[in-house]
Design a protein around this motif. Structure first.
Motif, PDB file in Angstrom:
ATOM      1  N   VAL A  26       0.841  -1.201   0.000  1.00 24.38           N
ATOM      2  CA  VAL A  26       0.000   0.000   0.000  1.00 24.38           C
ATOM      3  C   VAL A  26       0.879   1.256   0.000  1.00 24.38           C
ATOM      4  O   VAL A  26       0.649   2.186  -0.770  1.00 24.38           O
ATOM      5  CB  VAL A  26      -0.954   0.007   1.216  1.00 24.38           C
ATOM      6  CG1 VAL A  26      -1.718   1.334   1.301  1.00 24.38           C
ATOM      7  CG2 VAL A  26      -1.945  -1.150   1.120  1.00 24.38           C
ATOM      8  N   ALA A  27       1.887   1.272   0.878  1.00 21.41           N
ATOM      9  CA  ALA A  27       2.790   2.432   0.951  1.00 21.41           C
ATOM     10  C   ALA A  27       3.488   2.653  -0.384  1.00 21.41           C
ATOM     11  O   ALA A  27       3.606   3.795  -0.864  1.00 21.41           O
ATOM     12  CB  ALA A  27       3.816   2.220   2.060  1.00 21.41           C
ATOM     13  N   HIS A  28       3.930   1.563  -0.997  1.00 22.96           N
ATOM     14  CA  HIS A  28       4.634   1.665  -2.284  1.00 22.96           C
ATOM     15  C   HIS A  28       3.705   2.220  -3.355  1.00 22.96           C
ATOM     16  O   HIS A  28       4.068   3.137  -4.107  1.00 22.96           O
ATOM     17  CB  HIS A  28       5.144   0.282  -2.698  1.00 22.96           C
ATOM     18  CG  HIS A  28       5.881   0.280  -4.004  1.00 22.96           C
ATOM     19  ND1 HIS A  28       7.203   0.674  -4.117  1.00 22.96           N
ATOM     20  CD2 HIS A  28       5.479  -0.049  -5.265  1.00 22.96           C
ATOM     21  CE1 HIS A  28       7.583   0.588  -5.381  1.00 22.96           C
ATOM     22  NE2 HIS A  28       6.549   0.150  -6.096  1.00 22.96           N
ATOM     23  N   LYS A  29       2.491   1.685  -3.427  1.00 22.84           N
ATOM     24  CA  LYS A  29       1.531   2.116  -4.446  1.00 22.84           C
ATOM     25  C   LYS A  29       1.090   3.564  -4.223  1.00 22.84           C
ATOM     26  O   LYS A  29       0.793   4.296  -5.169  1.00 22.84           O
ATOM     27  CB  LYS A  29       0.318   1.191  -4.442  1.00 22.84           C
ATOM     28  CG  LYS A  29      -0.518   1.265  -5.704  1.00 22.84           C
ATOM     29  CD  LYS A  29      -1.493   0.109  -5.782  1.00 22.84           C
ATOM     30  CE  LYS A  29      -2.232   0.098  -7.117  1.00 22.84           C
ATOM     31  NZ  LYS A  29      -1.345  -0.151  -8.263  1.00 22.84           N
ATOM     32  N   ALA A  30       1.062   3.996  -2.950  1.00 20.81           N
ATOM     33  CA  ALA A  30       0.675   5.376  -2.615  1.00 20.81           C
ATOM     34  C   ALA A  30       1.848   6.355  -2.734  1.00 20.81           C
ATOM     35  O   ALA A  30       1.704   7.533  -2.419  1.00 20.81           O
ATOM     36  CB  ALA A  30       0.102   5.429  -1.209  1.00 20.81           C
ATOM     37  N   ARG A  31       3.015   5.830  -3.156  1.00 14.19           N
ATOM     38  CA  ARG A  31       4.231   6.646  -3.319  1.00 14.19           C
ATOM     39  C   ARG A  31       4.631   7.332  -2.013  1.00 14.19           C
ATOM     40  O   ARG A  31       4.926   8.531  -1.979  1.00 14.19           O
ATOM     41  CB  ARG A  31       4.047   7.687  -4.439  1.00 14.19           C
ATOM     42  CG  ARG A  31       3.635   7.088  -5.768  1.00 14.19           C
ATOM     43  CD  ARG A  31       3.659   8.098  -6.900  1.00 14.19           C
ATOM     44  NE  ARG A  31       2.881   9.291  -6.639  1.00 14.19           N
ATOM     45  CZ  ARG A  31       1.561   9.375  -6.811  1.00 14.19           C
ATOM     46  NH1 ARG A  31       0.862   8.324  -7.197  1.00 14.19           N
ATOM     47  NH2 ARG A  31       0.933  10.517  -6.581  1.00 14.19           N
TER      48      ARG A  31
END
Length: 336
Positions: A26-31
């Motif tokens: 989630v953190a990665h996808k949310a940048r």
């Protein structure tokens, strides 16, 4: 008025893990940097929305993502403001506390109205022209019903649920809410049977409320007593793309004369012009951090009619062009 700095609840990550979604994905996808998973985090409204959208993208169907999160989330993971609602005297007390303490947390705002045999709870957004992602809208309304069910120990049905946008599989939502779901409505609204609000909470804890309530009320009072300068900048940030950026319009929003506002700002060691510049600078940085916005759009969003004026102003603020600043920022903030 709400700040654009949102304390992100740490319990969210444990909740999505229970649903089967990896927090780091989630953190990665949310940048966002992975440190958000382990350290107390404060995010902007835009970042907050990106987290919810990332969860939605990863979970698949919006409706199942909503229900999974509402029903799986353990009460112990709730932040103190939500704990105070769970331990309320009855469902009505819980909902009123939720509407009050929402002001401390994310950008959602709840408007509760009781009339006849109905109680309607309307979801609004404070400090953001953009509505939240559908999964956040749905989870917020589902949680309000889940709160009543957990508190009373009864499978309370809703009377009606209205959403402005598609929420995925409507049948899944209707099975959970226990009523028809309307899509394409003007507002996002949960309607309850008013008689259910009288149901006492099995989780009522008078002693805990006596501890939590004064602390939460004090935090609320502190947030409301922010400086006039902060409130002016808050209003300006939400009006940058409109033509109403004069001191008279802002003074009117604060329910004071422009002369009084000028005096109050002078007392705080600043001016309206300085705050307008700060608001534009801060919003420019936030918008440039979002690679989906082109630079011409950023210029418009912060109140510049032509791109060249924005370039000149940004060079004064940062000593660099907007495109160079964006490249360096995105390079330095790539999730590892």
């Amino acid at each position: 008025m709400k700040s654009d700095r949102i304390k992100f609840p740490a319990g969210f990550w444990a909740g999505i893990q229970q649903v089967g979604i990896a927090p780091q994905d989630v953190a990665h996808k949310a940048r966002l940097p992975l440190t958000i998973l382990t350290e107390p985090a404060v995010v902007t409204t835009a970042q907050y929305f990106r987290i919810w959208q990332a969860y939605s993208d990863l979970v698949g169907d919006t409706a199942s993502g909503i229900i999974k999160l509402a029903t799986t989330f353990e009460t112990a993971q709730y932040p103190p403001a939500v704990q105070a609602t769970y331990h309320a005297r009855d469902y009505r007390d819980a909902l009123n506390r939720m509407a009050r303490y929402k002001q401390l947390c994310p950008p959602e705002s709840l408007r509760i109205a009781e009339e006849g045999e109905r109680c309607t709870i309307e979801l609004e957004w404070m400090g953001s022209e953009q509505p939240g992602p559908p999964v956040l809208v749905g989870a917020t309304l589902a949680f309000l019903l889940e709160l009543g069910r957990r508190g009373t120990g009864q499978p309370l049905p809703a009377l009606a649920v209205e959403f402005s946008h598609s929420m995925g599989d409507a049948a899944t939502l209707e099975a959970y809410f226990g009523c028809p779901i309307q899509i394409g409505a003007t507002n996002n609204r949960l309607t309850l049977h008013r008689s259910d609000l009288d149901c006492p909470f099995l989780s009522y804890n008078k002693e805990l409320l006596e501890i939590l309530t004064p602390v939460l009320d004090r935090s609320l009072d502190e947030q409301r007593s922010r400086s006039i300068a902060e409130m002016v900048k808050w209003i300006l940030k939400r009006s940058l793309s409109s033509s109403r950026l004069d001191i008279r319009a802002v003074a009117s929003a604060l329910r004071m004369s422009d002369r009084t506002l000028q005096r109050r700002l002078t007392d705080e060691g600043t001016t309206f012009k300085q705050l307008l510049t700060q608001a534009r600078h801060e919003q420019a940085r936030e918008y440039l951090a979002d690679p989906t916005l082109d630079i011409k759009e950023v210029a418009f969003l912060i109140g510049y009619e032509d791109q060249n004026s924005f370039y000149r102003a940004f060079r004064l603020w940062e000593g660099d062009t907007p495109s160079n600043w964006r490249s360096e920022y995105l390079g330095a903030n790539q999730p590892s």
